[in-house]
Design a protein around this motif. Sequence first.
Motif, mmCIF file in Angstrom:
data_model
loop_
_atom_site.group_PDB
_atom_site.id
_atom_site.type_symbol
_atom_site.label_atom_id
_atom_site.label_comp_id
_atom_site.label_asym_id
_atom_site.label_seq_id
_atom_site.Cartn_x
_atom_site.Cartn_y
_atom_site.Cartn_z
ATOM 1 N N LEU A 19 -6.155 -9.036 3.004
ATOM 2 C CA LEU A 19 -6.572 -10.438 2.876
ATOM 3 C C LEU A 19 -7.379 -10.515 1.923
ATOM 4 O O LEU A 19 -7.165 -11.174 0.449
ATOM 5 C CB LEU A 19 -6.451 -11.843 3.566
ATOM 6 N N ALA A 20 -8.862 -9.322 1.647
ATOM 7 C CA ALA A 20 -9.821 -9.677 0.301
ATOM 8 C C ALA A 20 -8.523 -9.073 -0.876
ATOM 9 O O ALA A 20 -8.791 -9.872 -2.127
ATOM 10 C CB ALA A 20 -10.792 -9.535 1.262
ATOM 11 N N PRO A 21 -8.183 -7.883 -0.830
ATOM 12 C CA PRO A 21 -7.904 -7.270 -2.470
ATOM 13 C C PRO A 21 -6.552 -7.952 -2.315
ATOM 14 O O PRO A 21 -6.266 -8.137 -4.009
ATOM 15 C CB PRO A 21 -7.436 -6.010 -1.552
ATOM 16 N N ALA A 22 -6.014 -8.481 -1.502
ATOM 17 C CA ALA A 22 -5.029 -8.935 -1.981
ATOM 18 C C ALA A 22 -4.924 -10.631 -2.446
ATOM 19 O O ALA A 22 -4.742 -11.225 -3.302
ATOM 20 C CB ALA A 22 -3.659 -8.950 -0.757
ATOM 21 N N VAL A 80 -5.172 0.032 -0.076
ATOM 22 C CA VAL A 80 -3.656 0.016 -1.290
ATOM 23 C C VAL A 80 -2.938 -0.932 -0.809
ATOM 24 O O VAL A 80 -2.535 -1.817 -2.576
ATOM 25 C CB VAL A 80 -3.936 1.548 -0.966
ATOM 26 N N LEU A 81 -2.486 -1.407 0.272
ATOM 27 C CA LEU A 81 -1.719 -2.247 0.208
ATOM 28 C C LEU A 81 -1.942 -3.411 -0.786
ATOM 29 O O LEU A 81 -1.014 -4.434 -0.873
ATOM 30 C CB LEU A 81 -0.674 -2.429 1.194
ATOM 31 N N GLY A 82 -3.151 -3.304 -0.094
ATOM 32 C CA GLY A 82 -3.854 -5.696 -0.539
ATOM 33 C C GLY A 82 -3.798 -5.685 -2.136
ATOM 34 O O GLY A 82 -2.733 -6.319 -2.370
ATOM 35 N N LEU A 87 -1.186 -7.594 -6.921
ATOM 36 C CA LEU A 87 -1.298 -6.819 -8.293
ATOM 37 C C LEU A 87 0.239 -7.947 -8.622
ATOM 38 O O LEU A 87 0.582 -8.006 -9.636
ATOM 39 C CB LEU A 87 -2.134 -5.751 -8.809
ATOM 40 N N THR A 88 0.755 -7.623 -7.542
ATOM 41 C CA THR A 88 2.646 -7.439 -7.595
ATOM 42 C C THR A 88 2.647 -8.503 -8.054
ATOM 43 O O THR A 88 4.043 -9.077 -9.055
ATOM 44 C CB THR A 88 3.333 -6.323 -7.113
#
Length: 144
Positions: A19-22, A80-82, A87-88
């Motif tokens: 969640l943090a990177p997302a 990587v996924l977040g 970004l997407t």
Amino acid sequence: MRKRAGKATRTALRALPVLAPAVVAPLAWAGWLGWDQQRDVHADGTTTGPYQAWQVLGLVLTQLAPVYWATARRHPLAAVLGTSAGLTAAAYYDWSDDASGLFVIGVGLVTLGSLAATAAATGTITFARRARTGGERPTVGHLS
């Protein structure tokens, strides 16, 4: 009641590396790129933009913080996924008003590029951390 609160807290803490990177990714996109929507028209009639190289570089450097944070806690896949998901989503939201429909190609390129770049960054971070700790896997939460 207390057990339920403890379980919810543990679940939230487990989801935090994703969640943090997302969450940071679309916020960083809005801060660095979201405000610039005008293309630059040059004297010869060609157009560039709307983003400048320094804006994209700022976005990339900002994303390194949550990627490092999640990777340092031994969650490179979550980093990587977040990041890529955030970004997407930001690119889709920002570009979806394009009447030509070609924005989907740009969004796909953002997805692929962010997957490749964050995978390379997490690999580099993991390698560097292991080299510093003498080949031992760092313990969770250890930031040495």
